[in-house]
Design a protein around this motif. Structure first.
Motif, PDB file in Angstrom:
ATOM      1  N   TRP A 183      -1.710   6.976  -2.819  1.00  0.00           N
ATOM      2  CA  TRP A 183      -0.559   6.431  -3.111  1.00  0.00           C
ATOM      3  C   TRP A 183       0.659   6.714  -1.911  1.00  0.00           C
TER       4      TRP A 183
ATOM      5  N   THR B 183      -0.017   5.260   1.172  1.00  0.00           N
ATOM      6  CA  THR B 183       1.324   3.663   1.059  1.00  0.00           C
ATOM      7  C   THR B 183       2.212   3.885   0.574  1.00  0.00           C
TER       8      THR B 183
ATOM      9  N   GLY C  45       7.078  -2.441  -5.054  1.00  0.00           N
ATOM     10  CA  GLY C  45       6.239  -1.645  -4.626  1.00  0.00           C
ATOM     11  C   GLY C  45       4.961  -2.121  -5.731  1.00  0.00           C
TER      12      GLY C  45
ATOM     13  N   ALA D 131       3.750   3.612   3.489  1.00  0.00           N
ATOM     14  CA  ALA D 131       4.205   2.448   4.629  1.00  0.00           C
ATOM     15  C   ALA D 131       5.309   1.434   4.119  1.00  0.00           C
ATOM     16  N   MET D 132       4.828   1.401   2.680  1.00  0.00           N
ATOM     17  CA  MET D 132       6.336   0.510   2.199  1.00  0.00           C
ATOM     18  C   MET D 132       7.371   0.652   2.829  1.00  0.00           C
TER      19      MET D 132
ATOM     20  N   LEU E  13       0.776  -2.537  -6.378  1.00  0.00           N
ATOM     21  CA  LEU E  13      -0.308  -1.531  -6.540  1.00  0.00           C
ATOM     22  C   LEU E  13      -0.873  -2.653  -7.653  1.00  0.00           C
TER      23      LEU E  13
ATOM     24  N   PRO F 274      -6.053  -0.914  -1.276  1.00  0.00           N
ATOM     25  CA  PRO F 274      -5.384  -0.650  -1.948  1.00  0.00           C
ATOM     26  C   PRO F 274      -5.404   0.713  -3.447  1.00  0.00           C
TER      27      PRO F 274
ATOM     28  N   ILE G 111      -7.149   3.740  -0.703  1.00  0.00           N
ATOM     29  CA  ILE G 111      -6.070   4.879  -0.137  1.00  0.00           C
ATOM     30  C   ILE G 111      -4.986   6.040  -0.889  1.00  0.00           C
TER      31      ILE G 111
END
Length: 259
Positions: free
Chosen positions: A106, A109, A132, A112-113, A136, A101, A104
């Motif tokens: 953002w 991320t 979210g 994906a979220m 993080l 996390p 990767i």
């Protein structure tokens, strides 16, 4: 070689802080287009307090960051203690999974979220953005607190328990005070990660709720104004104040260790 090293370090620091200095200075320039020669004025500071959209976005960011800090810090601290003190299947795997996390991008991320929240029915909104941000921030808290736990002698708790203390009482009276500087540092990390987060806020927040990074991005697309310099300067000063607070608590914790 030493002189060259000092010169290189000075040039590096100068290169890093020159843009910040220019940003702060231009917030006091009378010209809205950064024209020179420089003419000192506090006009933009006065106009900032009339910019309700920017102030509201700043308040939203601070509120979200405070909530994220209050949630992520105890969860991350408990996770760090469990990973450091307990033996259970999959512990090493969980430690390794804390790194992606952070590493990767953002953007990936956030995408994906967004997909997961739509697929699960959570959708977008304040609640999704909060989840979210917390997701993080927790890895940073775990890593910072874990580093602090490695510097604390576990036999101090054992000595307390040998004198009649329970494990829970020994942790809260012996380990937790020594761990306080690391917890404060982890909380500051969580606050900074949330306050600075653009991608998650942009992807998961609804149009009616805007955070400061999203607002600044939208303002820059229309044209960079001195209001952005002022609000950035305010955030910079607030961040420096938080760092000073952490330094004070760190010295206090170090004094406890010496005693």
């Amino acid at each position: 070689m030493k002189a060259f090293g000092r010169l290189y370090l000075c040039l590096l620091i100068f290169f890093l802080y020159l843009p910040i200095g220019v940003m702060i200075a231009m917030g006091f320039n009378a010209s809205p287009y950064y024209q020179l020669p420089f003419e000192f004025s506090t006009r933009w500071w006065n106009e900032l307090w009339q910019n309700q959209d920017l102030l509201e976005a700043g308040r939203n960011s601070v509120i979200v960051a405070v909530i994220v800090t209050l949630i992520a810090t105890p969860i991350g601290t408990a996770g760090a203690v469990a990973l450091h003190r307990r033996e259970f299947p999959g512990r090493n795997f969980l430690r390794v999974m804390l790194l992606p996390p952070i590493a990767i991008p953002w953007l990936i991320t956030g995408t994906a979220m967004l997909v997961m929240f739509y697929w699960s029915g959570v959708g977008r909104g304040f609640h999704a953005m909060l989840i979210g941000h917390v997701a993080l921030a927790i890895p940073y808290v775990v890593l910072v607190v874990s580093t602090g736990l490695q510097t604390i002698r576990q036999d101090l708790e054992e000595a307390a328990m040998s004198l009649g203390s329970t494990p829970v009482h020994a942790f809260f009276r012996v380990t937790l005070p020594l761990l306080t500087p690391s917890i404060i540092g982890a909380a500051l990390f969580a606050f900074a990660v949330s306050l600075d987060q653009f991608v998650i806020s942009y992807f998961l927040a609804t149009p009616g709720y805007t955070t400061l990074p999203v607002k600044i991005y939208s303002a820059i697309r229309k044209g960079f104004t001195p209001d952005i310099n002022i609000i950035s300067t305010v955030l910079l000063l607030a961040s420096m104040a938080l760092v000073l607070v952490y330094a004070v608590f760190s010295k206090f914790g170090a004094g406890n260790v010496r005693r």
